[in-house]
Scaffold this active site. Structure first.
Site, PDB file in Angstrom:
ATOM      1  N   CYS A   1     -22.276  62.524  60.973  1.00  0.00           N
ATOM      2  CA  CYS A   1     -23.593  62.792  60.394  1.00  0.00           C
ATOM      3  C   CYS A   1     -24.559  61.675  60.776  1.00  0.00           C
ATOM      4  O   CYS A   1     -24.195  60.498  60.788  1.00  0.00           O
ATOM      5  CB  CYS A   1     -23.487  62.887  58.873  1.00  0.00           C
ATOM      6  SG  CYS A   1     -25.062  63.204  58.048  1.00  0.00           S
ATOM      7  N   HIS A   2     -25.810  62.050  61.050  1.00  0.00           N
ATOM      8  CA  HIS A   2     -26.794  61.063  61.499  1.00  0.00           C
ATOM      9  C   HIS A   2     -27.678  60.535  60.374  1.00  0.00           C
ATOM     10  O   HIS A   2     -28.620  59.792  60.639  1.00  0.00           O
ATOM     11  CB  HIS A   2     -27.667  61.653  62.609  1.00  0.00           C
ATOM     12  CG  HIS A   2     -28.366  62.924  62.234  1.00  0.00           C
ATOM     13  ND1 HIS A   2     -28.781  63.850  63.162  1.00  0.00           N
ATOM     14  CD2 HIS A   2     -28.727  63.439  61.032  1.00  0.00           C
ATOM     15  CE1 HIS A   2     -29.368  64.862  62.558  1.00  0.00           C
ATOM     16  NE2 HIS A   2     -29.356  64.629  61.266  1.00  0.00           N
TER      17      HIS A   2
ATOM     18  N   ASN B   1     -22.367  71.569  57.755  1.00  0.00           N
ATOM     19  CA  ASN B   1     -22.505  71.323  56.319  1.00  0.00           C
ATOM     20  C   ASN B   1     -22.076  72.543  55.511  1.00  0.00           C
ATOM     21  O   ASN B   1     -22.212  73.667  55.982  1.00  0.00           O
ATOM     22  CB  ASN B   1     -23.967  70.987  55.995  1.00  0.00           C
ATOM     23  CG  ASN B   1     -24.376  69.644  56.554  1.00  0.00           C
ATOM     24  OD1 ASN B   1     -23.602  68.701  56.541  1.00  0.00           O
ATOM     25  ND2 ASN B   1     -25.601  69.554  57.060  1.00  0.00           N
TER      26      ASN B   1
ATOM     27  N   HIS C   1     -24.205  62.617  52.680  1.00  0.00           N
ATOM     28  CA  HIS C   1     -25.555  62.904  52.187  1.00  0.00           C
ATOM     29  C   HIS C   1     -25.844  62.243  50.842  1.00  0.00           C
ATOM     30  O   HIS C   1     -26.962  62.351  50.337  1.00  0.00           O
ATOM     31  CB  HIS C   1     -25.825  64.412  52.091  1.00  0.00           C
ATOM     32  CG  HIS C   1     -25.931  65.079  53.421  1.00  0.00           C
ATOM     33  ND1 HIS C   1     -25.834  66.451  53.580  1.00  0.00           N
ATOM     34  CD2 HIS C   1     -26.122  64.581  54.671  1.00  0.00           C
ATOM     35  CE1 HIS C   1     -25.964  66.760  54.852  1.00  0.00           C
ATOM     36  NE2 HIS C   1     -26.137  65.636  55.539  1.00  0.00           N
TER      37      HIS C   1
END
Length: 447
Positions: free
Chosen positions: A172-173, A150, A209
């Protein structure tokens, strides 16, 4: 059995590098070489021993030849897959990202993607990624690249800026968490055992995000009507300050109830598809003060804890049980196996916009679903979210473009413009500029 050469940049890390090798030990159809590269060569060498233990404990001894490489060029040479998971700078640099803005009244839950902390993290990370992208072009131009670092959108963008033909994606999880949340709700709504989160289909789009789901289903059953009903239930949005206080006391910084994700649905008609801690940072209202944030059950991750955790990870000795391969929520190895031709998966990906997210600029790194198969990553067209969500997303994307351009041109005046445009920047102009000057002065001392 497929042979693959893997380079892990950040190979001295005690989290992602270990997790990736442990997941790899659970795969029966790949073998080859792993080269661990880290600016801390000793840490990478230590992880060679851990990696060999992982494969031995899982009955796969000799399946992968693991080495540590002293130079990035040597590590990349001939690689088929490059995994990037680095901490851009010392943990102590996060003081400038988190504590200094807090002293001016700007609160951040994470501070690694957006806000003052995210912008200054990008300032030090992007030059590293420009260099990595150029090195990949020189030493393994056909390799697939998975970035975990990130700010993911900007770090992945920097790779493409340096090497436009690179075959890279951000992994990304965060989307997995909303799938898990919905899977638990499916159990309640339909009176069944909780399904695997992979059974929950979500149609998502946005930037990493700050991603939103416009559709969700389980075995063909639409779930968004149930989400709408949940948002009409007054108990869903009750004050959870007590929960936040318990999390503070127990140091459960990463827990949340997806109340902010649901609040986005209540106000704008799309379900947040990332953790509440991340979603909160892209708009000005949830972090107006600590009281408001705590009312949603969310707490900030303290800088002091980050320092302690960094020390704990560096000194950690793994037990045998911790190195046994188990099913995880991570998809790095699934992506590798798909790219090598073992299977096809449909999952969330962060890649340049080819039109799959129509409301964001072409070329911008966007998050949506896509198919990953043999030597191929193909994004799928996302459903448009409501106009208000598009508006929020476009503003975030424009700030990201300013930040990328500032890093590329090493132009701190342009970086200030991005800083002032960030959604969390609600300070009077003179105070905002003072914060920027202090953070910039501190950042220059870090170099």
């Amino acid at each position: 059995m497929t042979n693959v050469n893997i380079c892990i940049i950040g190979g001295g890390g005690r989290a992602w590098a270990i997790t990736f090798m442990r997941d790899l030990a659970g795969a029966d159809d790949v073998q080859g070489k792993i080269c661990l590269y880290d600016i801390d060569h000793e840490a990478a060498s230590n992880n060679v021993e851990v990696g060999n233990r992982i494969f031995r404990l899982n009955g796969k001894e000799g399946r992968f030849h693991i080495t540590s490489c002293p130079s990035l060029a040597q590590a990349l040479e001939g690689s088929d897959l490059v995994v990037i998971s680095i901490e851009p700078g010392k943990t102590s640099y996060r003081y400038n990202d988190l504590i200094v803005p807090e002293q001016y009244g700007v609160l951040q839950t994470v501070g690694d993607t957006t806000g003052p902390g995210g912008i200054f993290r990008a300032r030090r990370a992007l030059p590293m990624f420009f260099d990595i992208g150029k090195s990949i072009e020189r030493h393994c131009p056909e390799a697939w690249v998975i970035n975990y670092t990130n700010p993911m959108t900007l770090c992945t963008a920097a790779l493409y800026q340096a090497f436009p033909a690179i075959k890279a994606m951000g992994c990304c999880h965060e989307v997995f968490h909303i799938q898990t949340f919905l899977a638990k709700k499916v159990s309640t709504w339909f009176g069944v055992e909780t399904p695997n989160r992979r059974e929950i289909a979500v149609d998502i789009s946005g930037v990493n995000h700050f991603t939103f789901a416009t559709k969700a289903s389980w075995k063909g059953k639409d779930l968004m009507g149930y989400v709408a009903a949940l948002c009409e239930d007054s108990e869903t949005f009750g004050d959870t300050t007590d929960t936040a206080n318990k999390r503070l006391k127990a140091e459960k910084w990463f827990e949340g109830d997806h109340t902010i994700a649901l609040d986005f649905y209540r106000n704008f008609g799309a379900l947040g598809a990332a953790g509440d801690r991340h979603l909160a940072e892209f708009v000005p209202w949830y972090l107006a003060d600590e009281k408001e944030l705590h009312s949603f059950g969310i707490v900030r991750t303290p800088y002091a804890w980050r320092e302690r955790e960094a020390v704990r990870k560096r000194e950690k000795l793994f037990t045998d049980d911790e190195l046994i391969s188990k099913e995880t929520n991570e998809e790095g190895v699934d992506i590798l196996r798909s790219l090598m031709g073992a299977r096809t998966i449909y999952t969330n990906i962060n890649v340049p916009n080819q039109g799959q997210v129509p409301y964001l600029p072409l070329g911008h790194i966007v998050e949506s679903n896509g198919f990953i198969s043999h030597n191929s990553i193909k994004p799928s067209l996302a459903t448009l979210p409501p106009l208000a969500i598009q508006t929020l997303e476009r503003h975030v994307a424009e700030v990201q473009e300013l930040t990328l351009k500032a890093a590329l041109q090493q132009d701190d005046k342009l970086l200030l413009q991005a800083f002032l445009n960030d959604p969390l920047m609600r300070l009077p102009l003179s105070k905002a500029k003072a914060l920027f000057r202090e953070m910039l002065e501190n950042a220059n001392k870090q170099n």
